[in-house]
Design a protein around this motif. Structure first.
Motif, mmCIF file in Angstrom:
data_model
loop_
_atom_site.group_PDB
_atom_site.id
_atom_site.type_symbol
_atom_site.label_atom_id
_atom_site.label_comp_id
_atom_site.label_asym_id
_atom_site.label_seq_id
_atom_site.Cartn_x
_atom_site.Cartn_y
_atom_site.Cartn_z
ATOM 1 N N ALA A 199 0.706 -1.326 -0.039
ATOM 2 C CA ALA A 199 -0.060 -0.079 -0.049
ATOM 3 C C ALA A 199 0.879 1.170 0.014
ATOM 4 O O ALA A 199 1.093 2.001 1.080
ATOM 5 C CB ALA A 199 -0.947 -0.107 1.025
ATOM 6 N N ILE A 200 1.628 1.177 -1.052
ATOM 7 C CA ILE A 200 2.540 2.375 -1.373
ATOM 8 C C ILE A 200 1.985 3.870 -1.933
ATOM 9 O O ILE A 200 2.196 4.914 -1.275
ATOM 10 C CB ILE A 200 3.675 2.038 -2.102
ATOM 11 N N LEU A 201 1.051 3.646 -2.911
ATOM 12 C CA LEU A 201 0.764 4.615 -3.797
ATOM 13 C C LEU A 201 -0.067 5.784 -2.893
ATOM 14 O O LEU A 201 0.296 7.128 -3.070
ATOM 15 C CB LEU A 201 -0.291 4.345 -4.924
ATOM 16 N N PRO A 202 -1.062 5.503 -1.991
ATOM 17 C CA PRO A 202 -1.552 6.379 -1.083
ATOM 18 C C PRO A 202 -0.634 7.348 -0.447
ATOM 19 O O PRO A 202 -0.890 8.721 -0.277
ATOM 20 C CB PRO A 202 -2.618 5.757 -0.209
ATOM 21 N N LEU A 203 0.494 6.858 0.028
ATOM 22 C CA LEU A 203 1.436 7.655 0.982
ATOM 23 C C LEU A 203 2.504 8.280 -0.247
ATOM 24 O O LEU A 203 2.996 9.328 0.203
ATOM 25 C CB LEU A 203 2.143 6.628 1.893
ATOM 26 N N ALA A 204 2.694 7.584 -1.225
ATOM 27 C CA ALA A 204 3.456 8.380 -2.392
ATOM 28 C C ALA A 204 2.921 9.643 -2.677
ATOM 29 O O ALA A 204 3.584 10.605 -2.928
ATOM 30 C CB ALA A 204 3.965 7.420 -3.082
ATOM 31 N N LEU A 205 1.601 9.629 -3.011
ATOM 32 C CA LEU A 205 0.927 10.851 -3.218
ATOM 33 C C LEU A 205 0.995 11.998 -2.250
ATOM 34 O O LEU A 205 1.182 12.980 -2.469
ATOM 35 C CB LEU A 205 -0.614 10.573 -3.486
ATOM 36 N N THR A 206 1.022 11.453 -1.046
ATOM 37 C CA THR A 206 1.141 12.178 0.102
ATOM 38 C C THR A 206 2.413 12.999 0.271
ATOM 39 O O THR A 206 2.376 13.945 0.427
ATOM 40 C CB THR A 206 0.479 11.533 1.627
ATOM 41 N N VAL A 207 3.391 12.175 0.091
ATOM 42 C CA VAL A 207 4.840 12.663 0.162
ATOM 43 C C VAL A 207 5.050 13.615 -0.979
ATOM 44 O O VAL A 207 5.723 14.720 -0.532
ATOM 45 C CB VAL A 207 5.612 11.293 0.246
ATOM 46 N N ARG A 208 4.685 13.207 -2.057
ATOM 47 C CA ARG A 208 4.723 14.368 -3.258
ATOM 48 C C ARG A 208 4.226 15.593 -2.759
ATOM 49 O O ARG A 208 4.921 16.555 -3.039
ATOM 50 C CB ARG A 208 4.376 13.862 -4.517
ATOM 51 N N ILE A 209 3.048 15.586 -2.322
ATOM 52 C CA ILE A 209 2.372 16.971 -1.968
ATOM 53 C C ILE A 209 3.100 17.593 -0.988
ATOM 54 O O ILE A 209 3.354 18.736 -0.942
ATOM 55 C CB ILE A 209 0.822 16.668 -1.981
ATOM 56 N N ALA A 210 3.415 16.711 0.053
ATOM 57 C CA ALA A 210 4.155 17.300 1.209
ATOM 58 C C ALA A 210 5.397 18.140 0.676
ATOM 59 O O ALA A 210 5.708 19.168 1.114
ATOM 60 C CB ALA A 210 4.233 16.360 2.265
#
Lengths: 549, 549
Positions: free
Chosen positions: B234-245
């Motif tokens: 379950a990487i994608l939801p957190l990868a999207l989060t990290v990118r915006i951060a």
């Protein structure tokens, strides 16, 4: 039973506001004067202390399987008091039996009890002063303050913080969630405060009440029964505290065993058994880093709040009041013979000297200035005894003797007054000398020659980050360098005092204003008293149900 | 750079007030509607998700030594996305390099950045919904809510709590101590917030954002660089989060590396190396009790905040709405096929049955009532798929198969919709059956026959205290027994929901109102989000000096 709460509510609200504003505030006068404590208070305190000596200490209803007590005053006279002692299972069982009623009491009831205890302790501050003096070696004036009103301040601070945290969120709420065009969902919610479990406070020899009250009162206010484990050499101040706590608890209809005394004998300490009991969920500890590490490694079932050892420093970069600086440092080094956790040990001085209002001063000029100020401060024997007090632990005196070989003696230590005493030993060493890399508890200070002032700041801050420090001090006139020092000491997580002269000292930590110990370096993992010190001593459990229509 | 702070200040103040009052509040609409998110939001989210599949995920400037990523959707289609991966020393070094600037930023700057991140995440809630759906197996409606606005609520809650705590005490003060007839001592005091160090957030497979945002945002707001370690599935939801951060941090003039992504491969996890790195001082973890215990035992340099496993219970004592109770429980058992940390597992039912609005119901009547309500709820295949979603982990499906032998099957599990699916398995067992003494994660529920209702309450509360529980539920009409249950579950440190019927479920934990996980039983040592969750992520260091005359 909220009569106590109602009585003390104005004091509580003032304390909470003081915590927020961080200005000077105290309800407990620090001056040992009949003006504040009643004309006969001094004599009554002396008489009460005299009447206790050589007798069994009465603690009605307390678990007791035998009597223990071997306190010896550093000033000579022997208290010879015995205390009720019980084994660990009996103490744990008594605490657990008290827990449900204490948990069920309202925050108002518990906070009211805590404030009544503190108020009654304040009334016996003279007795606490004598008890503290003859267990710690503090001179009476200091023992009165540190054992009495200043400790009470620290206890009240913890109570106020606990109250603020227990009431931070609504105790009940109506939760109404819109459902578009349908009727909203309406729930009523209620929160119960759930105390963590049995609390253990492990006292130290030098500040039995001042260092123990924050943990005792934070735990009690949040609903955890407290087992108070005094240092075997400093039982009386905490025994007096426990007695009053038990009296007030009983008057409030709460179990007296919510506060218990765990007396043991030197060489047969029960601390490890208490600390690792599964029922013990909170531990407040003041003492050596070695035992602090043992607790963290072994008492894993508990939250452990510590104040441990560190190396406090003074960095001397420049001053526009050379005499004032030397006098101020002389007092900080002499007070209670360096046995305060806040006392400076390492003084960093540029090898090329410093600029002052008296012109340039070489390293040796600065060293001699401080040594001379100590000599002047302690010239009058009575005054010297009143400042230095006595040495609590014989090991400290042996450490002073051994330290003489660790550097160039700038000022030798000498007896001062009655009993086991020692004035400050000043030693000059080079930067990097391993002698100045570790705590040397007691009246020993190292004057460390550094390349320049910035090097001194770097050494002092680096040592604080690595080995821990509770205080740091700086004397400087260069605002840019002061700003660099502020940043460096903040990164090291240590409180910094700048350019202290006159009647304010780096050793002093003011309740309601200073956070004592930051928790951000190895000198301790907790701060007295910040939010973190109280917030995990209880939890919240909710019950919710549809609101009645 | 406080433009973000100024922009979001009203939302921050409303969030802080909501935390105090604990009523319903949210700035992030939970309905996946164009009305709130823009008419084209749904299509844009779908298109964005489709465009990502089978491609490398772009994370500009992020440490990268290779590409990793092997996510497979429980519903069948394979995302096939690769992410930048770096080894542990590179991630730690990048975080440490970002730390000084993040620590030096004001609370306003950091809180502003956090709120801007959350606001931008809210705008991509449809994309987050798809990303969450195809990594967790949640049906889209739930994935949108739990992966999007509800997770954002939990992040905002942590930011608001951190802000409230960082500003709880004065940042500077004038301390004026009276000196009798002499001039007072006047000191100026200043406090610097000192972040704890590098933070690590360890995500889980089932709620990658909802369970990770509190730790990520609590650490970031208080000045700690965060390494986000997603579950390999379950990487994608957190990868999207990290990118915006990282985008927002850079726009604010802060280091993008203050938020990093630590991707690893199944079977070659880097979690233990990260967790035990000396620089890591904060760990937020959601997952198994076994690994939680490993962290506590081995990551001793860090504060560890956990949500672990437990056994959630429903005690059925009586009801005045038998159909409503059964329907409510059917939904709670079916939602996301029991893969919520809040889903009930054990249902305690008196062996002699219960009183209801439909008259007396035997144990089997109650069991059949619940089974029938599940059948009715899941009768329509599309609706069933929309409630149950899919099974995140193949091991869960295997567990359901093995569980059939653990009791008398009341209702069998069956596939539901596309992909790896399973509807609830209901098993009847006797009180004391070891099957019902441990967590059986997934769509498995035990109907436990108890001597009477009070015995059920005792069993449920006792299990919560021993094994942990995040939720408990009770159906009862006897107010005296309800009061006993309230006390028993509070002692066990578990949140209790009473008599839920209609559109409110025990699985639901509302941000700004419910404290998710109490921290008071083995299901976790932290609560989302109470004061303790934020208060130790930073400390305060003071500098003081005589006030200018």
């Amino acid at each position: 039973m909220t009569e106590f709460f109602d009585r003390h509510r104005p004091m509580l609200e003032a304390a909470v506001e003081a915590l927020r504003a961080r200005g000077f505030w105290t309800p407990f006068p620090e001056v040992p004067s009949g003006k504040f404590y009643g004309e006969s208070a001094r004599e009554e305190g002396e008489a009460a202390f005299a009447a206790m000596q050589g007798r069994p200490f009465d603690l009605p209803g307390h678990p007791e399987s035998r009597r223990l007590g071997a306190e010896a005053s550093p000033f000579g006279p022997v208290p010879g008091i015995t205390y009720p002692a019980a084994d660990v299972p009996a103490l744990i069982a008594a605490a657990q039996a008290a827990a449900p009623a204490l948990a069920a009491a309202t925050p108002e009831a518990r906070v009211g009890v805590c404030m009544e205890i503190l108020t009654r302790l304040n009334r016996i501050s003279f007795l606490l002063g004598h008890a503290t003096m003859h267990t710690t070696g503090q001179a009476f004036a200091m023992a009165f303050q540190a054992g009495g009103p200043h400790a009470q301040d620290r206890g009240l601070e913890a109570v106020a913080m606990a109250w603020d945290e227990m009431t931070r969120f609504a105790r009940q709420a109506v939760w109404e969630k819109p459902q578009g065009k349908a009727a909203p969902i309406v729930m009523e919610k209620h929160w119960t405060l759930v105390p963590a479990g049995v609390a253990l406070t492990i006292g130290c020899n030098t500040f039995p009440t001042w260092n123990s009250y924050p943990g005792i009162f934070a735990s009690l206010a949040t609903g955890n029964p407290v087992i108070v484990k005094p240092h075997p050499a400093a039982i009386l101040p905490l025994a007096l505290t426990v007695r009053i706590a038990r009296e007030v608890l009983a008057e409030a209809g709460l179990p007296a065993d919510a506060v218990l005394l765990a007396v043991d004998a030197p060489g047969a300490e029960i601390t490890k058994d208490l600390a690792t009991d599964p029922a013990v969920r909170l531990i407040d500890y003041t003492g050596s880093t070695a035992f602090g590490g043992w607790l963290r490694a072994n008492a894993r079932q508990a939250q452990v709040f510590t104040e441990e050892a560190g190396v406090n420093t003074v960095t001397i970069a420049a001053t526009d009041d050379f005499a004032g600086m030397c006098a101020n440092l002389a007092f900080s080094l002499s007070l209670y013979s360096g046995q305060m956790c806040t006392a400076p040990q390492n003084l960093y001085i540029p090898e090329g000297g410093i600029e002052t209002d008296q012109g340039h001063k070489s390293f040796d000029d600065v060293a001699q200035g401080i040594a001379g100020a100590i000599d002047a401060l302690l010239a009058d024997p009575a005054r010297a005894a009143g400042i230095c007090g006595a040495i609590a632990n014989p090991a400290t005196q042996a450490r002073v003797a051994a330290a003489r070989a660790m550097g160039r003696v700038i000022r030798d230590s000498a007896p001062v007054g009655e009993g086991r005493t020692a004035s400050p030993l000043l030693l000059a060493v080079d930067a990097g000398d391993p002698a100045a890399e570790a705590e040397c508890f007691g009246p020993v200070a190292f004057l460390v020659a550094t390349k320049d002032a910035d090097a001194g700041i770097a050494l002092a801050a680096g040592l604080a980050a690595r080995k821990g420090a509770i205080t740091a001090a700086l004397h400087d006139t260069d605002e840019a360098r002061i700003a660099r020092a502020v940043a460096a000491f903040a990164r090291a997580g240590v409180n910094l005092s700048i350019n202290l002269t006159g009647n304010i000292f780096v050793n002093q930590s003011a309740a309601f204003s200073d956070f004592h110990v930051t928790g951000a370096n190895p000198a301790g993992n907790a701060s007295l008293t910040d939010t973190a010190f109280v917030a995990t001593r209880f939890r919240r459990a909710m019950w919710r149900r549809p609101a009645a229509a």
